[in-house]
Design a protein around this motif. Structure first.
Motif, PDB file in Angstrom:
ATOM      1  N   ASP A   1       0.831  -1.199   0.000  1.00 26.57           N
ATOM      2  CA  ASP A   1       0.000   0.000   0.000  1.00 26.57           C
ATOM      3  C   ASP A   1       0.870   1.255   0.000  1.00 26.57           C
TER       4      ASP A   1
ATOM      5  N   ARG B   1       1.200   6.519   3.704  1.00 29.75           N
ATOM      6  CA  ARG B   1       0.174   7.512   4.038  1.00 29.75           C
ATOM      7  C   ARG B   1       0.844   8.679   4.769  1.00 29.75           C
TER       8      ARG B   1
ATOM      9  N   LYS C   1      -6.219  11.365  18.978  1.00 29.97           N
ATOM     10  CA  LYS C   1      -7.310  10.743  18.222  1.00 29.97           C
ATOM     11  C   LYS C   1      -7.442  11.384  16.842  1.00 29.97           C
TER      12      LYS C   1
ATOM     13  N   GLU D   1      -4.518   9.871  14.824  1.00 31.43           N
ATOM     14  CA  GLU D   1      -4.518   8.417  14.613  1.00 31.43           C
ATOM     15  C   GLU D   1      -5.562   7.958  13.607  1.00 31.43           C
ATOM     16  N   LYS D   2      -6.623   8.726  13.430  1.00 30.94           N
ATOM     17  CA  LYS D   2      -7.668   8.303  12.490  1.00 30.94           C
ATOM     18  C   LYS D   2      -7.162   8.249  11.044  1.00 30.94           C
TER      19      LYS D   2
ATOM     20  N   LYS E   1      -4.177   7.055  10.184  1.00 26.11           N
ATOM     21  CA  LYS E   1      -3.276   5.898  10.049  1.00 26.11           C
ATOM     22  C   LYS E   1      -2.059   6.264   9.196  1.00 26.11           C
ATOM     23  N   ALA E   2      -1.443   7.380   9.543  1.00 22.16           N
ATOM     24  CA  ALA E   2      -0.339   7.911   8.743  1.00 22.16           C
ATOM     25  C   ALA E   2       0.980   7.222   9.071  1.00 22.16           C
ATOM     26  N   ASP E   3       1.753   6.953   8.018  1.00 28.40           N
ATOM     27  CA  ASP E   3       3.093   6.374   8.152  1.00 28.40           C
ATOM     28  C   ASP E   3       4.171   7.447   8.166  1.00 28.40           C
TER      29      ASP E   3
ATOM     30  N   LEU F   1       0.897   8.722  20.714  1.00 33.51           N
ATOM     31  CA  LEU F   1       0.240   7.984  19.641  1.00 33.51           C
ATOM     32  C   LEU F   1       0.436   6.484  19.819  1.00 33.51           C
ATOM     33  N   ASP F   2      -0.616   5.720  19.570  1.00 32.85           N
ATOM     34  CA  ASP F   2      -0.489   4.254  19.622  1.00 32.85           C
ATOM     35  C   ASP F   2       0.463   3.751  18.544  1.00 32.85           C
ATOM     36  N   LYS F   3       0.426   4.424  17.375  1.00 36.09           N
ATOM     37  CA  LYS F   3       1.310   4.049  16.286  1.00 36.09           C
ATOM     38  C   LYS F   3       1.945   5.327  15.716  1.00 36.09           C
TER      39      LYS F   3
ATOM     40  N   PRO G   1       4.394   7.785  13.524  1.00 37.64           N
ATOM     41  CA  PRO G   1       4.798   7.642  12.117  1.00 37.64           C
ATOM     42  C   PRO G   1       6.159   6.962  12.000  1.00 37.64           C
TER      43      PRO G   1
END
Length: 368
Positions: A3, A6, A63, A66-67, A69-71, A109-111, A113
């Protein structure tokens, strides 16, 4: 096929970082851009088809981030906190608070970048803002590269020295193997930061810089709307304007004040008359014979390596990760301005922007 990466584009302006991503031919997409400048957002939407969010960055929550879902985060924060004109208040400047807020958001952030790219003016490398960012990235196990580079080094006849940071987060596997092998000296160098000043960083290439005539429009030489008003020249006794000819291969940095009566250090002026006349800096009237004019917005766009109409050359064939000789980018969308954006607004937006080719090459060869 994996993919696309992002990306979130913060302080997006007219989209210089977005254009650089396209020029780099990175499999990536900008999922959201953020800027509060309404005119810049109008230009961005005109070209990319979607408007940046004008939500104040200081109000973004984990929040909110995180919505997407950025790399990757792409950032070009305001430069005034790090310039003499902005009084160099650094982290105490209200205009620096958006960047500080983003730094504080990273560990929440949970994830976070995987990639981060930041552009700013020279002096940022000595700022408290940079120190805070590098410390946070180090704590979160990012590998950081920093540099001070000018488009001249990439084969573009424009001097625009800027600071760039590229950060990539190590995976857990990398953490266990790489960190154990690093010496204390190597670890401290990440924190202190080696600032690269050569391009490529190895210094193994040196790109030839073409003449300015390849970037300017002949028709504009006679266009009076770009002529420097005589009154602005005459009143500057003994001031040495940065005057260039089409045969030159260097222009000075264009600032947001370019095109106005603020001629000091705002950018180069083009000489359009080549009579055998010797000008005298102590007699400003002698400069009137030179037919001095400003660069047009389209010419500045070319020097800043934006894709623009009617300036398409054959694309470069090159290895995906090796530096390329500059070629005017041909990718879409082109940079165009809506008719409602005035000439002075165009100058201001371009003066606040960045060099797309420099960023594209750093993305290609260093970050990704």
């Amino acid at each position: 096929m994996s993919d696309p990466i992002r990306c979130l584009e913060f302080f997006s302006g007219i989209g210089g970082l977005h254009y650089a991503l396209n020029i780099a031919e990175i499999p990536a997409t900008v999922v959201c851009a953020f800027d509060v400048n309404m005119i810049a957002n109008q230009v961005y939407e005109y070209n990319f088809g979607h408007a940046p969010s004008n939500k104040t960055i200081e109000r973004l929550t984990p929040k909110d981030i995180e919505k997407f879902k950025a790399d990757c985060w792409l950032l070009s924060p305001p430069c005034q906190p790090y310039t003499q004109g902005g009084n160099m208040k650094d982290i105490d400047d209200p205009r620096a608070q958006a960047l500080v807020h983003l730094i504080d958001l990273l560990p929440k952030l949970d994830k976070p970048p995987t990639y981060l790219f930041l552009e700013n003016v020279k002096n940022f490398e000595e700022s408290q803002s940079r120190a805070k960012l590098v410390q946070m990235l180090d704590e979160m196990n990012y590998q950081v590269k920093e540099c001070l580079l000018s488009p001249i080094q990439f084969g573009i006849p424009n001097h625009r020295l800027r600071y760039y940071m590229m950060a990539r987060r190590r995976s857990s596997i990398d953490s266990s193997s790489v960190q154990q092998q690093e010496t204390e000296q190597e670890e401290s160098s990440v924190i202190q930061g080696e600032i690269h000043t050569k391009w490529p960083f190895t210094g193994e290439y040196q790109f030839e810089v073409p003449e300015l005539c390849q970037f300017i429009e002949n028709a504009a030489n006679e266009d009076l709307q770009y002529r420097v008003p005589e009154k602005d020249i005459i009143k500057r006794h003994k001031f040495r304007f940065d005057i260039v000819r089409p045969s030159d291969n260097r222009t000075s940095c264009v600032t947001k004040a370019y095109g106005s009566h603020h001629l000091q250090t705002s950018g180069s002026l083009i000489q359009t008359q080549y009579l055998d006349v010797k000008h005298d800096w102590s007699d400003p009237k002698s400069l009137l014979e030179l037919g001095l004019r400003f660069l047009s917005p389209k010419e500045i766009s070319r020097l800043h390596a934006f894709p623009v109409p009617e300036y398409q050359l054959q694309s470069n064939d090159s290895c995906l990760t090796k530096p390329r000789l500059f070629n005017p980018p041909h990718c879409l969308p082109h940079l165009n301005f809506p008719d409602s954006v005035t000439l002075m607004q165009r100058y201001r937006l371009l003066g606040n922007s960045l060099n797309c080719w420099v960023v594209a090459e750093l993305l290609r060869c260093e970050l990704f």
